[in-house]
Design an enzyme around this catalytic site. Structure first.
Site, PDB file in Angstrom:
ATOM      1  N   LEU A 204       0.857  -1.179   0.000  1.00  0.00           N
ATOM      2  CA  LEU A 204       0.000   0.000   0.000  1.00  0.00           C
ATOM      3  C   LEU A 204       0.892   1.228   0.000  1.00  0.00           C
ATOM      4  CD1 LEU A 204      -2.865  -0.825   2.555  1.00  0.00           C
ATOM      5  CD2 LEU A 204      -3.006  -0.790   0.071  1.00  0.00           C
ATOM      6  N   ASP A 205       0.466   2.265  -0.735  1.00  0.00           N
ATOM      7  CA  ASP A 205       1.251   3.492  -0.772  1.00  0.00           C
ATOM      8  C   ASP A 205       1.416   4.070   0.625  1.00  0.00           C
ATOM      9  OD1 ASP A 205       1.263   3.140  -3.478  1.00  0.00           O
ATOM     10  OD2 ASP A 205      -0.358   4.549  -3.869  1.00  0.00           O
ATOM     11  N   ARG A 206       2.367   4.966   0.744  1.00  0.00           N
ATOM     12  CA  ARG A 206       2.641   5.563   2.056  1.00  0.00           C
ATOM     13  C   ARG A 206       1.421   6.283   2.620  1.00  0.00           C
ATOM     14  NH1 ARG A 206       7.326  10.155   3.272  1.00  0.00           N
ATOM     15  NH2 ARG A 206       6.942  10.306   5.531  1.00  0.00           N
TER      16      ARG A 206
END
Length: 337
Positions: A204-206
């Site tokens: 998952l993206d930051r």
């Protein structure tokens, strides 16, 4: 004594006498139980069979003096927190039957034991620090049996128990086991959850929040990350502006990303405006949701994954985690995504 009391309540015909009823007499109040008058003229109530009606005098004690009390057995729950997390929260899972005659690749065997990853295991094998039944193995394609004696730096390798943790990932958190820039990672949140070496399944993206699975089950992780299994992922998307109907039709027809047409499985508008979108997709491309809307000229302000392979973040607060139940683990292994 109880037999005599029971016989006294029987009439001449052997039937039980009716229970006496007590009524108001004079100005005395009605009582739920009869009051018995003692010899000294005071009223008292019996507290049960064999109760001594003579009132015992309470010993007087000086101010600040403590009375000795007998030791009573502890009736609370014993402290079973011998590990890094309590037995109440720890979930145990039934291991599947393992065929002792089925060989396993050595790097996979080391990874399942929590020694290292498969790529790191290949480096250790080439370095000659792995022995199988007393013989040094430096072949990357070597296979071992579950009954073999595998040692790492002359230390026996033992397989770890499987751990499955669901995390509600917060913002500003990197989905990795080790970050060279020393940013806050998902492993930092679940560091005290277990002694086993676990890693996130997928990415998952930051700034993307929501459901993230962490485990040390390599077979299940490979199944959940491979695109051919078509695991469902549901996202709650918030755009910088309302989605136009023309752009909606383009997204529903499919957007080309990295020479692949990405078609959403479902697309809905849960709220009154068209800025908030519910998107179901099974593609495993990197930043696929953000890139889909960027392709048609929109910016994703907030992105939250509310479901992953049938797992939801229900009753799990932001930045919190929990162990999967044995039923959830069984469903994942059966492929009920």
């Amino acid at each position: 004594m109880f037999k005599d009391m029971y016989n006294n309540n029987l009439n001449n015909e052997g039937e039980r006498r009716p229970r006496p009823r007590f009524h108001r007499e004079g100005n005395e109040p009605v009582s739920a139980r009869p009051r018995f008058r003692r010899e000294d003229g005071e009223n008292s109530r019996p507290r049960g069979f064999g109760y001594n009606t003579e009132r015992a005098e309470r010993p007087q004690r000086a101010f600040g003096e403590r009375t000795e009390r007998p030791n009573r057995p502890f009736k609370g729950k014993p402290n079973r927190n011998n590990g890094l997390y309590s037995a109440r929260k720890q979930q145990t899972y039934r291991e599947q039957h393992e065929d002792p005659t089925k060989p396993v690749r050595l790097n996979k065997y080391l990874a399942n034991a929590g020694i290292c990853s498969r790529r790191e295991a290949d480096d250790f094998i080439q370095a000659g620090v792995i022995t199988v039944n007393g013989v040094t193995v430096d072949n990357l394609g070597a296979k071992v049996l579950p009954t073999d004696d595998v040692r790492f730096h002359d230390q026996p390798v033992r397989r770890e128990r499987k751990v499955y943790i669901l995390l509600n990932k917060p913002k500003n958190t990197v989905t990795t086991t080790d970050d060279p820039q020393e940013r806050h990672t998902v492993i930092d949140i679940v560091r005290n959850a277990c002694a086993e070496r676990i890693y996130p399944v997928g990415r998952l993206d930051r700034n993307t929040t929501g459901v993230l699975l962490l485990t040390n089950d390599g077979d299940l992780a490979a199944k959940l990350t491979h695109p051919k299994f078509h695991k469902k992922k549901i996202y709650a998307v918030t755009l910088d502006k309302e989605l136009d109907e023309v752009d909606e039709a383009i997204i529903r027809a499919g957007v080309i990303l990295d020479d692949e047409r990405i078609i959403p499985d479902a697309m809905e508008f849960p709220k009154a405006d068209r800025r908030h979108i519910g998107l179901e997709i099974h593609s495993g491309q990197n930043r696929v949701v953000r890139r889909i809307f960027e392709k048609v000229g929109y910016k994703v302000v907030n992105l939250d994954r509310v479901s992953f392979a049938g797992l939801t973040k229900k009753n799990v607060g932001r930045g919190k985690w929990r162990f999967l139940t044995p039923k959830e683990v069984a469903f994942l292994k059966m492929g009920n995504f």
